[in-house]
Design an enzyme around this catalytic site. Sequence first.
Site, mmCIF file in Angstrom:
data_model
loop_
_atom_site.group_PDB
_atom_site.id
_atom_site.type_symbol
_atom_site.label_atom_id
_atom_site.label_comp_id
_atom_site.label_asym_id
_atom_site.label_seq_id
_atom_site.Cartn_x
_atom_site.Cartn_y
_atom_site.Cartn_z
ATOM 1 N N TYR A 1 -15.225 -11.196 -0.414
ATOM 2 C CA TYR A 1 -15.842 -9.885 -0.673
ATOM 3 C C TYR A 1 -17.132 -10.030 -1.481
ATOM 4 O O TYR A 1 -18.097 -9.291 -1.284
ATOM 5 C CB TYR A 1 -14.872 -8.961 -1.422
ATOM 6 C CG TYR A 1 -13.861 -8.304 -0.512
ATOM 7 C CD1 TYR A 1 -14.210 -7.185 0.238
ATOM 8 C CD2 TYR A 1 -12.578 -8.792 -0.385
ATOM 9 C CE1 TYR A 1 -13.289 -6.573 1.084
ATOM 10 C CE2 TYR A 1 -11.652 -8.198 0.464
ATOM 11 C CZ TYR A 1 -12.016 -7.088 1.192
ATOM 12 O OH TYR A 1 -11.107 -6.500 2.029
ATOM 13 N N ARG B 1 0.823 -1.216 0.000
ATOM 14 C CA ARG B 1 0.000 0.000 0.000
ATOM 15 C C ARG B 1 0.853 1.261 0.000
ATOM 16 O O ARG B 1 0.464 2.276 0.584
ATOM 17 C CB ARG B 1 -0.966 0.011 1.193
ATOM 18 C CG ARG B 1 -1.947 -1.145 1.237
ATOM 19 C CD ARG B 1 -2.935 -1.052 0.088
ATOM 20 N NE ARG B 1 -4.019 -2.000 0.231
ATOM 21 C CZ ARG B 1 -5.236 -1.679 0.662
ATOM 22 N NH1 ARG B 1 -5.521 -0.452 0.967
ATOM 23 N NH2 ARG B 1 -6.166 -2.598 0.765
ATOM 24 N N ARG C 1 -3.450 6.549 0.654
ATOM 25 C CA ARG C 1 -3.983 7.677 1.422
ATOM 26 C C ARG C 1 -3.034 8.335 2.412
ATOM 27 O O ARG C 1 -3.295 9.444 2.856
ATOM 28 C CB ARG C 1 -5.247 7.232 2.166
ATOM 29 C CG ARG C 1 -6.405 6.988 1.248
ATOM 30 C CD ARG C 1 -7.542 6.341 1.981
ATOM 31 N NE ARG C 1 -7.174 4.989 2.382
ATOM 32 C CZ ARG C 1 -7.944 4.189 3.109
ATOM 33 N NH1 ARG C 1 -9.104 4.620 3.558
ATOM 34 N NH2 ARG C 1 -7.557 2.967 3.418
ATOM 35 N N ARG D 1 -7.025 12.311 -4.971
ATOM 36 C CA ARG D 1 -8.273 11.630 -4.612
ATOM 37 C C ARG D 1 -9.399 12.633 -4.342
ATOM 38 O O ARG D 1 -10.568 12.295 -4.528
ATOM 39 C CB ARG D 1 -7.977 10.773 -3.376
ATOM 40 C CG ARG D 1 -9.045 9.866 -2.901
ATOM 41 C CD ARG D 1 -9.336 8.729 -3.818
ATOM 42 N NE ARG D 1 -10.331 7.900 -3.169
ATOM 43 C CZ ARG D 1 -11.630 8.159 -3.153
ATOM 44 N NH1 ARG D 1 -12.095 9.211 -3.805
ATOM 45 N NH2 ARG D 1 -12.466 7.384 -2.504
ATOM 46 N N ASP E 1 -7.020 -2.053 -7.525
ATOM 47 C CA ASP E 1 -7.562 -2.710 -6.339
ATOM 48 C C ASP E 1 -7.875 -4.157 -6.690
ATOM 49 O O ASP E 1 -8.118 -4.474 -7.858
ATOM 50 C CB ASP E 1 -8.822 -2.009 -5.826
ATOM 51 C CG ASP E 1 -9.118 -2.440 -4.394
ATOM 52 O OD1 ASP E 1 -8.451 -1.943 -3.478
ATOM 53 O OD2 ASP E 1 -9.971 -3.321 -4.200
#
Length: 352
Positions: free
Chosen positions: A156, A29, A33, A42, A78
């Site tokens: 998921y 990652r 963010r 973003r 992703d």
Amino acid sequence: MEFPVLKNDRLLRAARGEEVDRVPIWVMRQAGRYLPEFRELRSKHGFFSICQNPELAAEASLQPIRRFDLDACIIFSDILVIPQALGMTVEMLPGVGPVLPEPLVSSDDIYKLDVTADITKKLSYVGEAIRITRHKLDGKVPLIGFSGAPWTLMGYMIEGRGSKTLAKAKAWLYQDPNASKHLLKVITNSVVDYLVMQACAGAQLLQVFESSGEHLGPELFKDYALPYIKDISSRVKGRVNELGLDYIPMTIFVKGGHYALEDLAESGYDVIGLDWTIDPVEARQKVGSRVTLQGNLDPCALYAPEEDLRRYIKEMVKKFGKSHYIANLGHGIYPDMNPDRVAALIDAVHEA
Ligand code: 1CP
């Protein structure tokens, strides 16, 4: 496809078990963010708009490379683009994460999936992002492509969002093994096509994320994860070879999967990613000397004072040893992390 010559091949050398001048490092990652420049990007674009716009995805992939002395870049995307390509809606909700508003409820729902979808075409935007990123990297470091592993994606698709227990998805395994295996097979076929497409587009190493491995345990893992993980490495490597492409090393990261390390060492992957819950010495004993290990600093160790952090990293590198080793965190970096801590991590690995 002609790309600029690779100047830093430490990651690929370590993945192949060759000697390196210093331990390579990248961070799970690393694009995302915790970087102010990503938050800025973003603020202007939706999460999947960035993924689907190759120029923007390349930009997000390159942001950590501009800032840090990393040994690899990972393509910005992703794992949930596979369920999307199979026809499921995936939304990214602020403060929640990915949500699939119409999850699979019963085995009949498998037939609603677009299993004939040409994944290569539907996800061609990832291929395009890989091509652009390879050019913009100008050979500085290699580019990693990735996919979710079948069990993690199945989780998921049934839960509809991240889950602490995966009880709905696990109920499928216990109540309907045949439907579960059918679904896992459908996902596996998509993952294989997707990873081969990434290799064709210019990815130089492929990582498979079994992020929900901790929910399975040894028995379920043998039936519902390992066979598909193995199928992926053997089919992807076979197809890449048939296509006349360079050998592409592959990494399997099973979060919470220390119970499966002996099996993973024989699963056709060059590198095994480890989370922080296993001691490096014990992991090495379990996998033998052939495979490369990747990991496994607790992402929260980055919150420690600098001196302590350096000590943890020194200890980690000492335990893994400098060959057959790629330094990384044991899972993704947290969004509130100060980027300076990542610089300190990279520095300390290079000095260790
Ligand atoms: O709003 C936002 O900006 C969303 C934040 C975000 C980002 C930056 C998500 C949502 N995904 C990503 C990018 C991403 N995801 C990358 C590329 C960036 C990089 O690694 O540098 C990668 C490799 C992933 C892979 C991914 N997505 C995994 C496997 C790795 C892991 O952490 O175990 C998983 C499980 C996901 C699902 C996902 N996507 C996003 C979140 C918050 C999550 C986890 C949610 C949950 O389970 O609750």
